[in-house]
Design a protein around this motif. Structure first.
Motif, PDB file in Angstrom:
ATOM      1  N   THR A  79      92.926  69.358  96.126  1.00 34.48           N
ATOM      2  CA  THR A  79      91.682  68.608  96.281  1.00 34.48           C
ATOM      3  C   THR A  79      90.522  69.541  96.596  1.00 34.48           C
ATOM      4  OG1 THR A  79      92.878  66.662  97.063  1.00 34.48           O
ATOM      5  CG2 THR A  79      90.536  66.775  97.582  1.00 34.48           C
ATOM      6  N   LEU A  80      90.735  70.447  97.546  1.00 32.06           N
ATOM      7  CA  LEU A  80      89.671  71.386  97.894  1.00 32.06           C
ATOM      8  C   LEU A  80      89.343  72.324  96.738  1.00 32.06           C
ATOM      9  CD1 LEU A  80      90.126  70.224 100.737  1.00 32.06           C
ATOM     10  CD2 LEU A  80      89.834  72.544 101.618  1.00 32.06           C
ATOM     11  N   ALA A  81      90.372  72.753  96.004  1.00 34.19           N
ATOM     12  CA  ALA A  81      90.133  73.634  94.861  1.00 34.19           C
ATOM     13  C   ALA A  81      89.277  72.926  93.808  1.00 34.19           C
ATOM     14  CB  ALA A  81      91.463  74.073  94.253  1.00 34.19           C
ATOM     15  N   HIS A  82      89.535  71.629  93.610  1.00 29.63           N
ATOM     16  CA  HIS A  82      88.742  70.852  92.648  1.00 29.63           C
ATOM     17  C   HIS A  82      87.277  70.826  93.060  1.00 29.63           C
ATOM     18  CE1 HIS A  82      87.342  67.541  90.146  1.00 29.63           C
ATOM     19  NE2 HIS A  82      86.907  66.965  91.256  1.00 29.63           N
ATOM     20  N   TRP A  83      87.020  70.561  94.347  1.00 35.79           N
ATOM     21  CA  TRP A  83      85.637  70.477  94.787  1.00 35.79           C
ATOM     22  C   TRP A  83      84.979  71.835  94.885  1.00 35.79           C
ATOM     23  CZ3 TRP A  83      82.773  66.709  93.917  1.00 35.79           C
ATOM     24  CH2 TRP A  83      83.336  65.440  93.778  1.00 35.79           C
ATOM     25  N   HIS A  84      85.746  72.858  95.119  1.00 37.52           N
ATOM     26  CA  HIS A  84      85.178  74.211  95.074  1.00 37.52           C
ATOM     27  C   HIS A  84      84.645  74.509  93.680  1.00 37.52           C
ATOM     28  CE1 HIS A  84      84.649  78.501  95.247  1.00 37.52           C
ATOM     29  NE2 HIS A  84      85.603  78.681  94.360  1.00 37.52           N
ATOM     30  N   GLU A  85      85.418  74.161  92.680  1.00 40.80           N
ATOM     31  CA  GLU A  85      84.978  74.401  91.301  1.00 40.80           C
ATOM     32  C   GLU A  85      83.797  73.509  90.932  1.00 40.80           C
ATOM     33  OE1 GLU A  85      88.300  73.908  88.734  1.00 40.80           O
ATOM     34  OE2 GLU A  85      89.469  75.530  89.650  1.00 40.80           O
ATOM     35  N   ALA A  86      83.828  72.250  91.368  1.00 33.42           N
ATOM     36  CA  ALA A  86      82.762  71.319  91.012  1.00 33.42           C
ATOM     37  C   ALA A  86      81.440  71.663  91.699  1.00 33.42           C
ATOM     38  CB  ALA A  86      83.181  69.893  91.373  1.00 33.42           C
ATOM     39  N   ILE A  87      81.509  72.060  92.966  1.00 33.36           N
ATOM     40  CA  ILE A  87      80.296  72.325  93.736  1.00 33.36           C
ATOM     41  C   ILE A  87      79.864  73.778  93.616  1.00 33.36           C
ATOM     42  CG2 ILE A  87      79.354  72.353  96.096  1.00 33.36           C
ATOM     43  CD1 ILE A  87      81.118  69.942  96.703  1.00 33.36           C
ATOM     44  N   GLY A  88      80.815  74.670  93.384  1.00 37.16           N
ATOM     45  CA  GLY A  88      80.474  76.079  93.258  1.00 37.16           C
ATOM     46  C   GLY A  88      80.214  76.752  94.583  1.00 37.16           C
ATOM     47  N   ALA A  89      80.952  76.318  95.620  1.00 38.01           N
ATOM     48  CA  ALA A  89      80.819  76.912  96.947  1.00 38.01           C
ATOM     49  C   ALA A  89      82.160  76.836  97.650  1.00 38.01           C
ATOM     50  CB  ALA A  89      79.757  76.168  97.766  1.00 38.01           C
ATOM     51  N   PRO A  90      82.415  77.712  98.609  1.00 32.49           N
ATOM     52  CA  PRO A  90      83.663  77.619  99.381  1.00 32.49           C
ATOM     53  C   PRO A  90      83.735  76.289 100.116  1.00 32.49           C
ATOM     54  CG  PRO A  90      82.559  79.706  99.777  1.00 32.49           C
ATOM     55  CD  PRO A  90      81.593  78.858  99.020  1.00 32.49           C
ATOM     56  N   ASP A 108      88.239  79.022  97.896  1.00 31.80           N
ATOM     57  CA  ASP A 108      87.141  79.892  97.481  1.00 31.80           C
ATOM     58  C   ASP A 108      87.566  80.693  96.263  1.00 31.80           C
ATOM     59  OD1 ASP A 108      88.931  81.689  98.583  1.00 31.80           O
ATOM     60  OD2 ASP A 108      87.429  82.777  99.754  1.00 31.80           O
ATOM     61  N   SER A 109      86.742  81.620  95.846  1.00 35.76           N
ATOM     62  CA  SER A 109      87.021  82.440  94.675  1.00 35.76           C
ATOM     63  C   SER A 109      86.221  83.730  94.802  1.00 35.76           C
ATOM     64  CB  SER A 109      86.635  81.690  93.393  1.00 35.76           C
ATOM     65  OG  SER A 109      85.250  81.381  93.398  1.00 35.76           O
ATOM     66  N   PRO A 110      86.532  84.756  93.998  1.00 33.31           N
ATOM     67  CA  PRO A 110      85.777  86.013  94.093  1.00 33.31           C
ATOM     68  C   PRO A 110      84.272  85.821  93.898  1.00 33.31           C
ATOM     69  CG  PRO A 110      87.781  86.349  92.836  1.00 33.31           C
ATOM     70  CD  PRO A 110      87.678  84.872  93.072  1.00 33.31           C
ATOM     71  N   GLY A 111      83.893  84.886  93.017  1.00 33.47           N
ATOM     72  CA  GLY A 111      82.478  84.643  92.783  1.00 33.47           C
ATOM     73  C   GLY A 111      81.800  83.861  93.884  1.00 33.47           C
TER      74      GLY A 111
END
Length: 241
Positions: A79-90, A108-111
């Protein structure tokens, strides 16, 4: 191992218990083999006898609970990974449990990396949005208890300076309002946290962005708030992780 698992699965399908012969038959095992395995499973605590019937024991129940928690944690992480990608923030998920701030998981992600925990999150709750949001949900006595154990200290030049000022800030925020902090924990970073209460457990989801992108913070929090209702089922189960 597979034969023992078949016996446990057969026992699990009979909450009220079943005789050894029935479990052997349902597991497709010869009686001598089944009896030997059942004795071992009973000795190890995976089964127990109740009025002549075999039911799951504490060891099997702990095993099942562990598997359920693992599944719940996986759902939360997804769920958190989905919203990280959708919002573009940790995206952070944290709870206040047994008097401690506990960061459960981060997406989160490197970017879009998460804030580095350069000072222990548990000890610096006054300085970051996660801690401020969790503490804002506590009553006055619980807040004082926390600050007695973890007094306010200067983290950055933007941090609150003393306990009294911090407590006044929490009172002004209110118990179920989002919290925003600007570079109070980490220079160059702004954060916001959304309060979530499930039963008597205080929890929060939070977002961080670089300070030069501060204009992204409010829209990101608003997007997250709109979805909190959908996420509450997942988060409620995850409180016990």
């Amino acid at each position: 191992m597979q034969r023992a698992m078949r016996l446990l699965e057969a026992a699990a399908s009979h909450p009220g218990g079943a005789p050894a012969k029935q479990l052997a038959r349902e597991a497709g095992l010869a009686l001598p083999t089944a009896y030997h395995l059942l004795r071992t499973l009973t000795y190890e605590g995976y089964l127990r006898r109740r009025k002549g019937l075999l039911v799951l024991g504490e060891a099997a129940e702990r095993l099942g609970a562990g598997g359920a928690r693992q599944k719940q944690r996986g759902t939360l992480d997804d769920t958190l990974a989905h919203w990280h990608e959708a919002i573009g923030a940790p995206i952070y998920f944290a709870v206040y449990r047994e008097g401690e701030i506990e960061l459960v998981t981060v997406a989160d992600s490197p970017g879009n990396p998460a804030v580095e925990e350069w000072a222990d999150f548990r000890e610096t709750g006054h300085a970051h949005a996660i801690g401020q949001c969790l503490l804002s949900q506590l009553d006055a006595e619980a807040r004082r208890d926390h600050l007695e154990r973890y007094p306010v200290q200067s983290i950055t030049r933007y941090s609150v300076r003393d306990d009294r000022t911090f407590l006044r800030r929490l009172d002004a925020v209110g118990r179920m309002r989002p919290v925003v902090e600007h570079q109070e924990y980490a220079l160059g970073t702004v954060c916001a946290a959304v309060p979530i209460t499930v039963g008597d457990i205080a929890a929060t989801m939070a977002i961080s962005v670089p300070s030069h992108q501060a204009d992204r913070l409010l829209p990101a929090v608003q997007a997250l708030q709109r979805e909190i209702g959908k996420l509450l089922g997942t988060l409620g189960f995850s409180i016990s992780i």
